[in-house]
Design a protein around this motif. Sequence first.
Motif, PDB file in Angstrom:
ATOM      1  N   ILE A 270       0.828  -1.210   0.000  1.00 48.32           N
ATOM      2  CA  ILE A 270       0.000   0.000   0.000  1.00 48.32           C
ATOM      3  C   ILE A 270       0.867   1.267   0.000  1.00 48.32           C
ATOM      4  O   ILE A 270       1.881   1.327   0.686  1.00 48.32           O
TER       5      ILE A 270
ATOM      6  N   GLY B 285      -5.806  -9.957  -0.848  1.00 49.63           N
ATOM      7  CA  GLY B 285      -4.453  -9.565  -1.274  1.00 49.63           C
ATOM      8  C   GLY B 285      -3.598  -9.168  -0.086  1.00 49.63           C
ATOM      9  O   GLY B 285      -3.490  -8.002   0.257  1.00 49.63           O
TER      10      GLY B 285
ATOM     11  N   SER C  98      -0.160  -4.511   5.071  1.00 44.73           N
ATOM     12  CA  SER C  98      -1.361  -3.696   5.320  1.00 44.73           C
ATOM     13  C   SER C  98      -2.245  -4.300   6.411  1.00 44.73           C
ATOM     14  O   SER C  98      -2.875  -3.559   7.176  1.00 44.73           O
TER      15      SER C  98
ATOM     16  N   GLU D 218      -4.135 -14.664   0.483  1.00 50.26           N
ATOM     17  CA  GLU D 218      -2.971 -14.575  -0.421  1.00 50.26           C
ATOM     18  C   GLU D 218      -2.728 -15.962  -1.017  1.00 50.26           C
ATOM     19  O   GLU D 218      -2.792 -16.960  -0.313  1.00 50.26           O
TER      20      GLU D 218
ATOM     21  N   ARG E 158       4.999 -15.251  -1.149  1.00 50.78           N
ATOM     22  CA  ARG E 158       4.500 -14.196  -0.252  1.00 50.78           C
ATOM     23  C   ARG E 158       3.776 -14.796   0.954  1.00 50.78           C
ATOM     24  O   ARG E 158       3.846 -14.248   2.051  1.00 50.78           O
TER      25      ARG E 158
ATOM     26  N   ALA F 285      -8.305 -16.272  -4.117  1.00 47.25           N
ATOM     27  CA  ALA F 285      -9.400 -15.442  -3.592  1.00 47.25           C
ATOM     28  C   ALA F 285     -10.764 -15.832  -4.162  1.00 47.25           C
ATOM     29  O   ALA F 285     -11.764 -15.789  -3.437  1.00 47.25           O
TER      30      ALA F 285
ATOM     31  N   ASP G  86      -7.406  -5.531  -2.544  1.00 47.01           N
ATOM     32  CA  ASP G  86      -6.080  -5.085  -2.995  1.00 47.01           C
ATOM     33  C   ASP G  86      -5.340  -6.258  -3.647  1.00 47.01           C
ATOM     34  O   ASP G  86      -4.225  -6.593  -3.240  1.00 47.01           O
TER      35      ASP G  86
HETATM   36  C1  LIG Z   1      -1.002  -5.197  -4.113  1.00 45.58           C
HETATM   37  S1  LIG Z   1      -0.557  -6.699  -3.373  1.00 45.58           S
HETATM   38  C2  LIG Z   1      -1.260  -6.594  -1.765  1.00 45.58           C
HETATM   39  C3  LIG Z   1      -0.554  -5.605  -0.896  1.00 45.58           C
HETATM   40  C4  LIG Z   1      -1.006  -5.602   0.548  1.00 45.58           C
HETATM   41  N1  LIG Z   1      -2.432  -5.411   0.666  1.00 45.58           N
HETATM   42  C5  LIG Z   1      -0.283  -4.487   1.290  1.00 45.58           C
HETATM   43  O1  LIG Z   1      -0.625  -3.316   1.045  1.00 45.58           O
HETATM   44  O2  LIG Z   1       0.601  -4.789   2.100  1.00 45.58           O
HETATM   45  C6  LIG Z   1      -1.661  -7.829  -4.137  1.00 45.58           C
HETATM   46  C7  LIG Z   1      -1.486  -9.272  -3.688  1.00 45.58           C
HETATM   47  O3  LIG Z   1      -2.635 -10.004  -4.117  1.00 45.58           O
HETATM   48  C8  LIG Z   1      -2.226 -11.314  -4.421  1.00 45.58           C
HETATM   49  N2  LIG Z   1      -3.230 -11.903  -5.310  1.00 45.58           N
HETATM   50  C9  LIG Z   1      -3.483 -11.576  -6.599  1.00 45.58           C
HETATM   51  N3  LIG Z   1      -4.477 -12.344  -7.082  1.00 45.58           N
HETATM   52  C10 LIG Z   1      -4.860 -13.170  -6.076  1.00 45.58           C
HETATM   53  C11 LIG Z   1      -5.832 -14.202  -5.977  1.00 45.58           C
HETATM   54  N4  LIG Z   1      -6.609 -14.531  -7.012  1.00 45.58           N
HETATM   55  N5  LIG Z   1      -5.954 -14.840  -4.794  1.00 45.58           N
HETATM   56  C12 LIG Z   1      -5.184 -14.506  -3.735  1.00 45.58           C
HETATM   57  N6  LIG Z   1      -4.234 -13.543  -3.779  1.00 45.58           N
HETATM   58  C13 LIG Z   1      -4.073 -12.891  -4.944  1.00 45.58           C
HETATM   59  C14 LIG Z   1      -0.861 -11.126  -5.098  1.00 45.58           C
HETATM   60  O4  LIG Z   1      -0.094 -12.319  -5.035  1.00 45.58           O
HETATM   61  C15 LIG Z   1      -0.273  -9.966  -4.299  1.00 45.58           C
HETATM   62  O5  LIG Z   1       0.599 -10.419  -3.291  1.00 45.58           O
END
Ligand SMILES: C[S@@+](CC[C@H](N)C(=O)[O-])C[C@H]1O[C@@H](n2cnc3c(N)ncnc32)[C@H](O)[C@@H]1O
Length: 217
Positions: free
Chosen positions: A37, A61, A67, A85, A90, A114, A134
């Motif tokens: 974020i 996410g 976050s 996640e 990660r 997700a 996110d």
């Molecule tokens: C922008 S980052 C999240 C950042 C976090 N919210 C923060 O601010 O610390 C987006 C995350 O969503 C995960 N992601 C993307 N598509 C996903 C899915 N279908 N299911 C679970 N996680 C997913 C990615 O692997 C990535 O680590």
Amino acid sequence: MIVDERVSCYIKSLTAYNSDFLEKLREKALEAKVPIIKRETESFLKTFLLLKKPKRILEVGAAVAYSSLVMAETLEGNVKISTIENYEKRVLEARKNIKDSHYSNIIHLIEEDASKVLKELVEKEEKYDFIFMDAAKGQYINWLEPVIKLLNKEGVLCSDNVLQGGDIVQSRYIIERRDRSIHSRLREYLYELTHREELSTTILSLGDGVALTVLKK
Ligand SMILES: C[S@@+](CC[C@H](N)C(=O)[O-])C[C@H]1O[C@@H](n2cnc3c(N)ncnc32)[C@H](O)[C@@H]1O
């Protein structure tokens, strides 16, 4: 960058910092290019959470759990947070960061895709006061129906990166092919958020663009 860079830097310079633990985690994540974020979005989120005082939060996410730890710290642990996640590398880091924090008892990391998790949570009739979206931007529109079902009445959905740093309004001819479909899906998502009878949404040019949506009574 949506807002003028100098204005954005000035605002960031006024941001209140987190605990040393979280600041170190933030630095490490940024060094490793983990998309966490933005500082100005974080600042907004913290103030908003103190106003809203949610008891149950769902985050789509987690990345390395930065976050979710910010949210837990802001609410001084008076909340339950589930965060999703599915990227193994990660997940391992998020698990460790949560374990090393003071909030391992209130943050639950759900290590799956997700789409599957949201469906299961709806089947279990789970409800949340605040949902922080996110993850994969192109999926937001697909996740909208389950997310609405998961919100309590007057619950809030906060969707990050909805303006793709402003690129969403660029002509499709100067956008790379792979981003075109993400942008059109995001525009569809924003249209739904702003035109559905049961929702009230404001779009903020904060960070990469934030949509704040309330599920009306
Ligand atoms: C922008 S980052 C999240 C950042 C976090 N919210 C923060 O601010 O610390 C987006 C995350 O969503 C995960 N992601 C993307 N598509 C996903 C899915 N279908 N299911 C679970 N996680 C997913 C990615 O692997 C990535 O680590």
